[in-house]
Write an enzyme that holds these catalytic residues in place. Structure first.
Site, mmCIF file in Angstrom:
data_model
loop_
_atom_site.group_PDB
_atom_site.id
_atom_site.type_symbol
_atom_site.label_atom_id
_atom_site.label_comp_id
_atom_site.label_asym_id
_atom_site.label_seq_id
_atom_site.Cartn_x
_atom_site.Cartn_y
_atom_site.Cartn_z
ATOM 1 C CB THR A 249 -0.913 0.009 1.255
ATOM 2 O OG1 THR A 249 -0.150 -0.415 2.393
ATOM 3 C CG2 THR A 249 -2.106 -0.882 1.089
ATOM 4 N NE ARG B 210 0.622 -4.129 17.454
ATOM 5 C CZ ARG B 210 -0.420 -4.279 18.254
ATOM 6 N NH1 ARG B 210 -0.503 -5.311 19.057
ATOM 7 N NH2 ARG B 210 -1.389 -3.387 18.274
ATOM 8 C CE LYS C 110 1.090 -1.271 10.809
ATOM 9 N NZ LYS C 110 2.309 -1.852 11.359
ATOM 10 C CG ASN D 212 4.111 2.574 12.474
ATOM 11 O OD1 ASN D 212 4.865 2.150 13.344
ATOM 12 N ND2 ASN D 212 3.703 1.831 11.468
ATOM 13 N NE ARG E 214 8.703 3.703 17.287
ATOM 14 C CZ ARG E 214 9.532 2.918 16.610
ATOM 15 N NH1 ARG E 214 9.042 1.984 15.833
ATOM 16 N NH2 ARG E 214 10.822 3.070 16.717
ATOM 17 C CB CYS F 187 6.245 1.471 8.945
ATOM 18 S SG CYS F 187 6.054 -0.175 8.251
ATOM 19 C CE1 TYR G 60 13.498 2.244 8.888
ATOM 20 C CE2 TYR G 60 14.144 0.940 6.986
ATOM 21 C CZ TYR G 60 13.511 1.043 8.203
ATOM 22 O OH TYR G 60 12.890 -0.051 8.746
ATOM 23 C CE LYS G 61 15.181 -0.834 11.298
ATOM 24 N NZ LYS G 61 14.233 -1.369 12.249
HETATM 25 N N1 LIG Z 1 7.429 -5.137 5.973
HETATM 26 C C1 LIG Z 1 6.997 -4.785 7.171
HETATM 27 O O1 LIG Z 1 7.759 -4.768 8.135
HETATM 28 C C2 LIG Z 1 5.539 -4.418 7.391
HETATM 29 C C3 LIG Z 1 5.074 -4.282 8.701
HETATM 30 C C4 LIG Z 1 3.738 -3.985 8.914
HETATM 31 C C5 LIG Z 1 2.890 -3.798 7.822
HETATM 32 N N2 LIG Z 1 3.368 -3.923 6.550
HETATM 33 C C6 LIG Z 1 2.420 -3.721 5.453
HETATM 34 O O2 LIG Z 1 2.157 -4.970 4.813
HETATM 35 C C7 LIG Z 1 1.892 -4.760 3.428
HETATM 36 C C8 LIG Z 1 2.853 -5.600 2.600
HETATM 37 O O3 LIG Z 1 4.176 -5.165 2.888
HETATM 38 P P1 LIG Z 1 5.452 -6.021 2.494
HETATM 39 O O4 LIG Z 1 6.606 -5.376 3.203
HETATM 40 O O5 LIG Z 1 5.179 -7.468 2.672
HETATM 41 O O6 LIG Z 1 5.531 -5.682 0.922
HETATM 42 P P2 LIG Z 1 6.475 -6.381 -0.166
HETATM 43 O O7 LIG Z 1 6.682 -5.370 -1.212
HETATM 44 O O8 LIG Z 1 7.646 -7.018 0.506
HETATM 45 O O9 LIG Z 1 5.574 -7.585 -0.739
HETATM 46 C C9 LIG Z 1 4.398 -7.431 -1.434
HETATM 47 C C10 LIG Z 1 4.259 -8.573 -2.444
HETATM 48 O O10 LIG Z 1 2.981 -8.469 -3.044
HETATM 49 C C11 LIG Z 1 3.111 -8.816 -4.419
HETATM 50 N N3 LIG Z 1 1.936 -8.306 -5.145
HETATM 51 C C12 LIG Z 1 1.628 -7.045 -5.507
HETATM 52 N N4 LIG Z 1 0.423 -7.000 -6.096
HETATM 53 C C13 LIG Z 1 -0.060 -8.267 -6.120
HETATM 54 C C14 LIG Z 1 -1.253 -8.866 -6.585
HETATM 55 N N5 LIG Z 1 -2.226 -8.152 -7.156
HETATM 56 N N6 LIG Z 1 -1.388 -10.194 -6.438
HETATM 57 C C15 LIG Z 1 -0.421 -10.929 -5.866
HETATM 58 N N7 LIG Z 1 0.732 -10.418 -5.396
HETATM 59 C C16 LIG Z 1 0.904 -9.100 -5.513
HETATM 60 C C17 LIG Z 1 4.450 -8.235 -4.818
HETATM 61 O O11 LIG Z 1 4.957 -8.825 -5.983
HETATM 62 C C18 LIG Z 1 5.287 -8.530 -3.563
HETATM 63 O O12 LIG Z 1 5.939 -9.779 -3.667
HETATM 64 C C19 LIG Z 1 2.033 -3.260 3.196
HETATM 65 O O13 LIG Z 1 0.790 -2.657 3.310
HETATM 66 C C20 LIG Z 1 2.921 -2.811 4.343
HETATM 67 O O14 LIG Z 1 2.746 -1.456 4.668
HETATM 68 C C21 LIG Z 1 4.665 -4.241 6.314
#
Ligand SMILES: NC(=O)c1ccc[n+]([C@@H]2O[C@H](COP(=O)([O-])OP(=O)(O)OC[C@H]3O[C@@H](n4cnc5c(N)ncnc54)[C@H](O)[C@@H]3O)[C@@H](O)[C@H]2O)c1
Length: 422
Positions: A82, A150, A202, A206, A209, A256, A313-314
């Site tokens: 997102t 989280r 959620k 963040n 912080r 985030c 970033y960190k």
């Molecule tokens: N990474 C973190 O630490 C973290 C923590 C909390 C929340 N989030 C949230 O979780 C969500 C995902 O984050 P992430 O870090 O896993 O992202 P990411 O970019 O690592 O992974 C997303 C995956 O989704 C796939 N994708 C995109 N569109 C698609 C579709 N239509 N069908 C199937 N696959 C599709 C991409 O190819 C990718 O592999 C985001 O909203 C993010 O803000 C992430």
């Protein structure tokens, strides 16, 4: 249960690994063929401790596989990105595509869960209306809930298990069934609530912080003007049993904390004044650091060589998403009077990975400690001094010991500190 997880990134893949090793059969779906091919061979393309071993076990055991297309399942979990648009609003196109992708496979009695961080109302209004238009009444024909993460990268598998979670259903029954599902591997408490409350929760974690870091950054800028050391103020103020001032720095990055507050602002910009101001304050820190650099190098004629230590970033990660240091480097370049050299072995940014610290320091006019990577803790300051043209450092993290730096003959300057001597 048969579970279909859409999006196999940092969140979706560890979640798939967890469910598939805790009694469920998981089909992972992604639009990236590399992710699918790797998974089906028991491999992963992201770095996360123990993840590959777990995925490999599940694939070998026949409980996890990946495909480009969903299939019928009992539960669908959406874990797609997102991102934020240039106008600071959430781009929900990935969530929409994922939802539309599962509709042909959806049956009455199925569970649909959103894990992606989303603006308040996304589960109930945005997803709810997509499924309603497809002929499913959310809450009656299908269970629909928001269940955010989280977790901390580097500890994802541990935290998926141990952290508490909040599940927000569009009705009580949706929250209850989703809680039951996550109980398969979550050992932390699972709290149930209403969907928009969980989304807000959620985002506020963040935002809390971000706002507190902005307050610390404002304190740092005040202290520079008032000839006070902000780091001492924070240290002593935090001795108060109910005070927890955060640390200042050259800005806030990552995907985030630097992003999520905007998802609240986009819904209620008139009310979210503190949140907007905090974002702007933190986004303004690279500009503030630029001002410090200008002041520290104003006596130098011609091009000024600035050595930047760290660009992520960190500390101690290989992630540059939304890094304020990249913004700072861009601003330095725009000025046209700086020659920037970057050292960071964690990432390759303009040769940063291969640059040797002491070589890069040759003829530098200023070293900026931008990221407190552990390897910068015990460096040879005397050697840096020998190499430099004008022996000055600007520590933006309060990471170095002033005495040690000064004993080596370097001038030490600290972000948030308006005086050089006690
Ligand atoms: N990474 C973190 O630490 C973290 C923590 C909390 C929340 N989030 C949230 O979780 C969500 C995902 O984050 P992430 O870090 O896993 O992202 P990411 O970019 O690592 O992974 C997303 C995956 O989704 C796939 N994708 C995109 N569109 C698609 C579709 N239509 N069908 C199937 N696959 C599709 C991409 O190819 C990718 O592999 C985001 O909203 C993010 O803000 C992430």
């Amino acid at each position: 249960m048969n579970i279909c997880i859409i999006g196999l990134g940092y969140i979706g893949l560890p979640t798939a690994a967890m469910f598939s090793t805790h009694g469920h059969k998981v089909l992972g779906v992604d639009i990236n063929k590399k992710v699918i091919d790797a998974l089906n061979q028991g491999k992963v393309i992201i770095e996360e401790p123990y993840l590959e071993e777990m995925v490999n076990d599940a694939v070998k055991g026949g409980t996890l596989k990946a495909s480009e297309k969903p299939d019928e399942a009992d539960a669908f979990i959406i874990c797609v990105p997102t991102p934020i648009r240039a106008d600071k609003t959430a781009d929900l196109s990935y969530v929409e595509n994922a939802a539309r992708m599962i509709i042909p496979y959806l049956k009455k009695g199925n569970i649909v869960i959103l894990e992606s961080t989303s603006p308040p109302g996304t589960t109930r209004d945005f997803l709810g209306s997509i499924f309603s238009h497809a002929g499913f009444i959310p809450g009656e024909d299908i269970y629909l809930a928001y269940c955010p993460e989280r977790v901390l990268p580097g500890r994802i598998l541990i935290e998926l298990k141990e952290n508490s979670r909040v599940v927000g259903g569009i009705n009580e029954e949706s929250a209850r069934v989703v809680k039951e599902l996550y109980k398969s591997f979550v050992e932390g408490e699972i709290y149930t609530s209403e969907a928009t409350t969980a989304e807000m929760c959620k985002l506020m974690e963040n935002t809390y912080r971000d706002v507190n870091i902005a307050l610390a950054n404002e304190l740092a800028m005040l202290c520079e003007k008032m000839r006070v050391n902000a780091w001492d103020v924070i240290k002593f103020a935090n001795k108060h049993p109910r005070v927890n001032l955060h640390m200042p720095g050259p800005g806030v990055g990552g995907h985030c904390i630097a992003v999520d507050p905007w998802f609240i602002v986009e819904k209620q910009p008139e009310i979210a004044k503190i949140i907007t101001l905090a974002r702007d304050t933190n986004d303004g820190m690279p500009q503030h650091v630029l001002g410090r650099i200008e002041a520290l190098t104003s006596h130098i004629e011609g091009k000024k060589k600035i050595l930047i230590l760290g660009v992520t970033y960190k500390p101690d990660v290989d992630d540059m998403r939304e890094s304020p240091i990249i913004e700072l480097i861009g601003q330095l370049k725009k000025e046209g009077v700086y020659n920037t050299v970057i050292v960071d072995k964690h990432v390759d940014y303009e040769g940063s990975k291969d640059n040797d610290l002491y070589e890069a320091a040759k003829n530098a006019h200023l070293i900026v400690l931008a990221v407190n990577h552990s390897e910068y803790k015990n460096i040879d300051f005397a050697r840096l001094k020998e190499a430099m043209n004008s022996p000055k450092v600007l520590d933006t993290r309060n990471f170095w010991d002033r005495d040690i730096v000064e004993q080596a003959g370097l001038e030490y300057h600290l972000l948030g500190c308006g005086r050089n001597q006690f």
